[in-house]
Design a protein around this motif. Structure first.
Motif, PDB file in Angstrom:
ATOM      1  N   MET A   1      11.710  45.131  -6.845  1.00  0.00           N
ATOM      2  CA  MET A   1      12.259  45.140  -5.491  1.00  0.00           C
ATOM      3  C   MET A   1      13.632  44.484  -5.466  1.00  0.00           C
ATOM      4  O   MET A   1      14.561  44.975  -4.802  1.00  0.00           O
ATOM      5  CB  MET A   1      11.311  44.411  -4.560  1.00  0.00           C
ATOM      6  CG  MET A   1      11.753  44.438  -3.124  1.00  0.00           C
ATOM      7  SD  MET A   1      10.526  43.649  -2.104  1.00  0.00           S
ATOM      8  CE  MET A   1      11.501  43.242  -0.684  1.00  0.00           C
ATOM      9  N   ALA A   2      13.792  43.373  -6.202  1.00  0.00           N
ATOM     10  CA  ALA A   2      15.094  42.705  -6.249  1.00  0.00           C
ATOM     11  C   ALA A   2      16.143  43.648  -6.825  1.00  0.00           C
ATOM     12  O   ALA A   2      17.267  43.743  -6.305  1.00  0.00           O
ATOM     13  CB  ALA A   2      14.997  41.430  -7.084  1.00  0.00           C
TER      14      ALA A   2
ATOM     15  N   SER B   1       0.916  44.585  -2.054  1.00  0.00           N
ATOM     16  CA  SER B   1      -0.228  45.130  -1.335  1.00  0.00           C
ATOM     17  C   SER B   1      -1.373  45.511  -2.260  1.00  0.00           C
ATOM     18  O   SER B   1      -2.316  46.148  -1.822  1.00  0.00           O
ATOM     19  CB  SER B   1       0.197  46.344  -0.523  1.00  0.00           C
ATOM     20  OG  SER B   1       1.044  45.924   0.513  1.00  0.00           O
ATOM     21  N   ALA B   2      -1.290  45.127  -3.531  1.00  0.00           N
ATOM     22  CA  ALA B   2      -2.382  45.335  -4.483  1.00  0.00           C
ATOM     23  C   ALA B   2      -2.818  46.791  -4.539  1.00  0.00           C
ATOM     24  O   ALA B   2      -3.977  47.115  -4.354  1.00  0.00           O
ATOM     25  CB  ALA B   2      -3.571  44.438  -4.149  1.00  0.00           C
ATOM     26  N   GLN B   3      -1.842  47.691  -4.769  1.00  0.00           N
ATOM     27  CA  GLN B   3      -2.165  49.102  -4.941  1.00  0.00           C
ATOM     28  C   GLN B   3      -2.052  49.450  -6.419  1.00  0.00           C
ATOM     29  O   GLN B   3      -1.426  48.732  -7.193  1.00  0.00           O
ATOM     30  CB  GLN B   3      -1.191  49.954  -4.120  1.00  0.00           C
ATOM     31  CG  GLN B   3      -1.277  49.699  -2.631  1.00  0.00           C
ATOM     32  CD  GLN B   3      -2.603  50.133  -2.048  1.00  0.00           C
ATOM     33  OE1 GLN B   3      -2.938  51.285  -2.007  1.00  0.00           O
ATOM     34  NE2 GLN B   3      -3.392  49.155  -1.606  1.00  0.00           N
TER      35      GLN B   3
ATOM     36  N   LEU C   1      11.798  49.765  -4.225  1.00  0.00           N
ATOM     37  CA  LEU C   1      11.161  49.055  -3.111  1.00  0.00           C
ATOM     38  C   LEU C   1       9.660  49.311  -3.116  1.00  0.00           C
ATOM     39  O   LEU C   1       8.847  48.411  -2.851  1.00  0.00           O
ATOM     40  CB  LEU C   1      11.753  49.486  -1.776  1.00  0.00           C
ATOM     41  CG  LEU C   1      13.196  49.090  -1.490  1.00  0.00           C
ATOM     42  CD1 LEU C   1      13.538  49.395  -0.048  1.00  0.00           C
ATOM     43  CD2 LEU C   1      13.447  47.632  -1.770  1.00  0.00           C
ATOM     44  N   LEU C   2       9.278  50.540  -3.435  1.00  0.00           N
ATOM     45  CA  LEU C   2       7.857  50.877  -3.473  1.00  0.00           C
ATOM     46  C   LEU C   2       7.132  50.020  -4.512  1.00  0.00           C
ATOM     47  O   LEU C   2       6.011  49.557  -4.264  1.00  0.00           O
ATOM     48  CB  LEU C   2       7.675  52.363  -3.791  1.00  0.00           C
ATOM     49  CG  LEU C   2       6.242  52.810  -4.054  1.00  0.00           C
ATOM     50  CD1 LEU C   2       5.393  52.617  -2.818  1.00  0.00           C
ATOM     51  CD2 LEU C   2       6.184  54.256  -4.497  1.00  0.00           C
ATOM     52  N   ALA C   3       7.792  49.781  -5.663  1.00  0.00           N
ATOM     53  CA  ALA C   3       7.155  48.944  -6.688  1.00  0.00           C
ATOM     54  C   ALA C   3       6.861  47.553  -6.134  1.00  0.00           C
ATOM     55  O   ALA C   3       5.783  46.986  -6.374  1.00  0.00           O
ATOM     56  CB  ALA C   3       8.048  48.847  -7.914  1.00  0.00           C
ATOM     57  N   GLY C   4       7.812  46.999  -5.367  1.00  0.00           N
ATOM     58  CA  GLY C   4       7.566  45.709  -4.736  1.00  0.00           C
ATOM     59  C   GLY C   4       6.376  45.776  -3.794  1.00  0.00           C
ATOM     60  O   GLY C   4       5.507  44.906  -3.783  1.00  0.00           O
TER      61      GLY C   4
END
Lengths: 630, 104
Positions: free
Chosen positions: A184-185, A233-235, A225-228
Motif C-alpha cells: 500500500m505504501a 481485512s484478512a482476505q 492499494l488492494l494488497a494493503g
C-alpha cells in the motif's frame, strides 16, 4: 454541529494520554470512567453530528475541516484535515458506537486483570487511530491511522504477553499485515509521484482526468492499494493471521478483529472507488478474491473447536461478502453489510466472551453444552446474532444486507452467476457453522461448571446490540415490504450507485425468497446434524476420509503449512547461508581481539600484592624513561 | 651555612640508594610488617630528595614538602597497622602472598 467533528478522534486520544501517563496510579473505577467515558462522549458527539448531517446536510453532502498544515515541502502538501461525507459518517458512527458498548463491556470483563489501565489505554488509542483512518481527508493521514490500528492490534493481541504463544500470534498478525501495508505504501508513492497529491477527492478527480479506464497505471495503483486492503481485512491470500489473533482478550476480538479494524480494507476500497473504477481487472479480482475467501473461510469455520476461531473464520468469510459486493460495484451494499456485520459479529464475540468468562476460560465448544438455562441473556442475544449472521429471513438485519449483496452479484453489470452461486453457497455454509455452534454450546448435555455469572455491564451491550442486529436491517427494506431504500439513498451521496446489467433475468423478490430458503435449509440441516443425529456426524468424522478432510479444513486449508514451506523455511535457510559473509568476519575479528586482550589482562589480576607493586614500579620506570629520553 | 657544604649529588645519591632499598624490601619481603617498614624507607628517601633540593636552592619549599610527607607517612602507618592487625586476625599469618583469596 459539524465543526465539532475534530472532537471525535481527539477525545479517545486524550483518554489514551491520560491513561498512559497516570493510569497505573488511578483506581480501577477512574480508569473505567476515563477509558469508556471518552469513547462514550465521542459516540454521543458522532451521533449528534450524524443527526445534524442528515437533517441539515452541508452543500454537496460533504464537510471538510483542515485543522493545520502537516507537511508542506517542495510542492507536496498534506494537511491534518478531516473529511466527512456519508461514507465517513457511517464508519464514524458505527465505530464509536460499537466501541463504546465494547468499552462498557470491558469495564466488567477485564476487572480482574492486572493490566486494566494498560488495556484501556491501548483500546482508546485504537479508537482514536481508527477514527483518524476513517475521517482522514488525505491518504497520508489515512495511512497514519491505518498503521496506528495495526500497532494497537499488535499490542492487544499480545496483551497477555507472559505466554510466548500470544506474542507469536501478535507478531504474526503484525508481519502478515505488514506485507499488505508495504504494498500500500508503494501504491501511495506511485500515486503521489504520478498525480502530485494525496488528497483523496483531488486525487480521484485528477486520476479520472489523466488516466484511461483500464490503462496500466491505475491498475498498478489499485492493485497495490488492494494488497494493503487484503492484509488488513484478512482476505486470501493474507488471511492466516486472523484466526491466531484470537489470542487477545475477547473484547479486543470483538472490536478490532470483527467490527472495525478488519473492515478498514473495505473502507479503503470504497473510499478510493474512483480509482478502482478506472481499473476494471482489479475490481474483478476484488470480487473473485471475496467469493473465494468466503467459501474457504466458511468451510474452515465448520471444523473449528475453539469458539473464537469459529467466529474468526466467520469474520473472514463475511468480509469476503463485502469484497464481493465491492468487486461487483455494489458499494452501498458492501457498506450496509459492514454496518450489520459490525453489530451482529461484535455481539457474537461479546456473547462468546461472556460464555468463556463464565466457564473459567474454556474455549472448546465440545466442553460446553446446555448453557441456555444457565446463561439466558447470553443465549437469547447470541441466538439473535446467529440468526442475523445466517440471514434468517425477514426479521434480521443480516438477511437484508447479505441479500442485497447476492442480488447485486447477480444483477450488476459486473456480476456473474458464478459469483452469485458462490455467495449463496457461502450463505448455506454460514447457516450451518453458526448453528452448529449454537446447538453445541447452548443445547445438549451440560458439561463443566459455571464459574460466575455475567453482570449488568455485560448484559447491557448484549441487549442493545441484539436489538440493533434486528432493526438495523429495516433502513434498507426491500420493495416488496413496502420499504424505501433509504440507506442506499443516503450512501449514494458519497458513492456511485451500482450499474445494472441490461439483461437481468429474475426479480429481486425471487432472489430474496431463494436466499431465505437457503438460510432456513442451512439452519434446519444444522439442527438435524448437530442436535438430532449427532452420531452420524461422529461416525463420518471417524472414517478415514472424514478425518483427513476435517484435519485439512481445521488448519484453514493448510495455508500456514504452505507459507511455512514456501516462504519461511527458505528464508531461514538463506539467512543461515548468508550468516558468515565477509562483513561479518570483520566484526567477528573485532570481538575475537577484544576477548583475547580481556583474557590477557584478567590473568594478571591474581591478588598477589607484591606482583601489583612490581607492576606499579615497572609502569613508573617506563613512564619516567619516556619522559627522560623522549 | 655549612649545610651547603654537602653537594647535592651526594644527597640525591643517598636518597636513590634508600629508595632502591625500600623498593627491594617491598618486592621481596613477604612479611607485611616489613613491607610497611620498607614503604616508610621509600617515603623518607623521597623526603631526603626534597630536603636536598630545597637546601641547594636555599628554599623552604623542600622542608615544607618533607613535613607533609611526615604527616602522610603517619596517616599511612596508622591505616596500614590497622590493616595488618585485621589481616592477622583473619588469616592467622602475616604472609601477604598466602593472604590472597583470588583464583587465577
Amino acid at each position: 454541529m459539524l465543526h465539532f467533528v475534530w472532537l471525535v478522534p481527539t477525545l479517545p486520544l486524550a483518554g489514551f494520554f491520560m491513561l498512559a501517563l497516570v493510569g497505573s496510579r488511578l483506581p480501577r473505577a477512574a480508569t473505567a470512567v476515563i477509558g469508556a467515558g471518552t469513547v462514550g462522549l465521542s459516540a454521543l458527539i458522532s451521533m449528534l453530528i450524524g443527526a445534524a448531517f442528515m437533517t441539515n446536510p452541508p452543500p454537496d453532502y460533504f464537510y471538510s475541516q483542515d485543522l493545520w498544515m502537516w507537511i508542506n515541502a517542495s510542492g507536496f502538501t498534506a494537511a491534518i484535515g478531516l473529511y466527512l461525507d456519508a461514507l465517513a459518517l457511517l464508519m464514524m458512527v458505527v465505530v464509536t458506537f460499537v466501541a463504546f458498548l465494547i468499552h462498557l463491556y470491558s469495564t466488567e470483563f477485564m476487572i480482574d486483570d492486572d493490566g486494566y489501565s494498560r488495556f484501556f489505554a491501548y483500546m482508546n488509542l485504537f479508537v482514536a487511530s481508527m477514527l483518524m483512518l476513517v475521517l482522514g481527508g488525505n491518504l497520508l493521514l489515512l495511512y497514519l491511522g491505518w498503521e496506528g490500528v495495526g500497532l494497537c492490534s499488535y499490542l492487544l493481541i499480545g496483551f497477555w504477553y507472559s505466554d510466548p504463544a500470544n506474542g507469536a500470534a501478535a507478531q504474526k498478525a503484525f508481519i502478515v499485515t505488514r506485507i499488505g501495508d508495504t504494498a500500500m505504501a508503494i501504491g501511495l508513492f506511485l500515486l503521489v509521484t504520478k498525480l502530485g497529491t494525496l488528497d483523496i477527492q483531488t486525487l480521484m478527480r485528477r486520476a479520472a482526468e489523466a488516466w484511461q479506464v483500464g490503462s496500466a497505471l491505475p491498475i498498478a495503483a489499485a492493485a497495490l492499494l488492494l494488497a494493503g486492503a487484503l492484509g488488513k481485512s484478512a482476505q486470501l491470500p493474507l488471511q492466516t493471521w486472523l484466526p491466531d489473533a484470537m489470542a487477545g482478550p475477547t473484547p479486543v476480538s470483538a472490536l478490532i478483529h470483527a467490527a472495525t479494524m478488519v473492515t478498514a480494507g473495505v473502507y479503503l476500497i470504497a473510499r478510493m472507488h474512483g480509482l478502482f473504477l478506472l481499473a476494471p481487472p482489479v475490481l474483478t479480482a476484488v470480487a473473485v478474491i471475496g467469493a473465494a475467501t468466503l467459501l474457504v473461510a466458511g468451510v474452515s469455520a465448520l471444523m473449528q473447536r475453539d469458539i473464537k476461531r469459529v467466529l474468526a473464520y466467520s469474520t473472514i468469510s463475511q468480509i469476503g461478502y463485502m469484497f464481493l459486493a465491492l468487486g461487483v460495484g455494489a458499494w452501498t451494499a458492501a457498506m450496509f453489510h459492514f454496518m450489520t456485520h459490525a453489530l451482529f459479529k461484535s455481539l457474537l464475540f461479546l456473547g462468546a466472551g461472556a460464555i468463556i468468562m463464565s466457564l473459567h476460560h474454556e474455549h472448546d465448544i465440545f466442553k460446553m453444552g446446555g448453557l441456555r438455562r444457565k446463561l439466558p441473556v447470553t443465549f437469547w442475544t447470541f441466538l439473535v446474532a446467529s440468526a442475523s449472521l445466517a440471514g434468517f429471513p425477514l426479521v434480521t438485519a443480516g438477511f437484508y444486507s447479505k441479500d442485497l449483496i447476492l442480488w447485486n452479484a447477480w444483477s450488476s453489470s459486473r456480476g456473474s452467476p458464478w459469483l452469485w452461486a458462490a455467495g449463496l453457497a457461502g450463505a448455506f455454509l454460514t447457516g450451518i457453522y453458526i448453528f452448529r455452534l449454537v446447538f453445541t454450546v447452548f443445547y445438549g448435555e451440560e458439561h463443566g461448571h459455571m464459574e460466575k455469572s455475567p453482570g449488568l455491564r455485560i448484559h447491557i451491550p448484549l441487549v442493545v446490540l441484539a436489538v440493533l442486529a434486528v432493526v438495523a436491517g429495516f433502513v434498507e427494506a426491500p420493495e416488496f415490504l413496502g420499504g424505501k431504500p433509504w440507506f442506499s439513498g443516503f450512501m449514494e451521496t458519497a458513492l456511485p450507485s451500482p450499474v445494472k446489467s441490461p439483461v437481468v433475468s429474475g426479480s429481486e423478490t425471487l432472489f430474496e425468497f431463494a436466499a431465505g430458503v437457503v438460510a432456513l435449509a442451512a439452519i434446519g440441516l444444522a439442527y438435524i446434524l448437530f442436535l438430532r443425529a449427532r452420531l452420524m456426524v461422529q461416525r463420518l468424522g471417524l472414517s478415514t476420509t472424514g478425518r483427513l478432510a476435517a484435519r485439512y479444513f481445521f488448519v484453514g486449508w493448510g495455508f500456514d503449512w504452505l507459507y511455512d514451506r514456501v516462504l519461511i523455511r527458505p528464508f531461514i535457510r538463506l539467512c543461515g547461508f548468508a550468516k558468515d559473509d565477509f562483513i561479518d568476519r570483520v566484526y567477528g575479528g573485532i570481538a575475537f581481539a577484544i576477548r583475547l586482550f580481556h583474557h590477557a589482562l584478567s590473568s594478571t589480576e591474581t591478588g598477589r600484592v607484591r606482583w601489583y607493586a612490581a607492576g606499579i614500579v615497572f609502569g613508573a620506570v617506563v613512564l619516567v624513561a619516556i619522559a627522560v629520553f623522549l | 651555612m655549612n649545610v651547603a657544604a654537602i653537594p647535592m649529588p651526594y644527597g640525591l645519591m643517598l636518597a636513590t640508594v634508600l629508595f632502591a632499598l625500600g623498593l627491594v624490601g617491598v618486592l621481596v619481603r613477604r612479611n607485611v610488617v616489613f613491607v610497611l617498614m620498607s614503604i616508610e624507607v621509600m617515603l623518607n628517601a623521597a623526603g631526603l630528595a626534597f630536603v636536598t633540593a630545597g637546601s641547594r636552592w636555599s628554599q623552604a619549599d623542600g622542608q615544607v614538602m618533607f613535613l607533609m610527607i611526615l604527616a602522610t607517612a603517619g596517616a599511612e602507618v596508622s591505616v596500614g597497622l590497622a590493616l595488618v592487625l585485621q589481616l592477622y586476625r583473619h588469616f592467622r599469618t602475616l604472609d601477604v602472598d598466602s593472604a590472597s583469596n583470588m583464583r587465577g
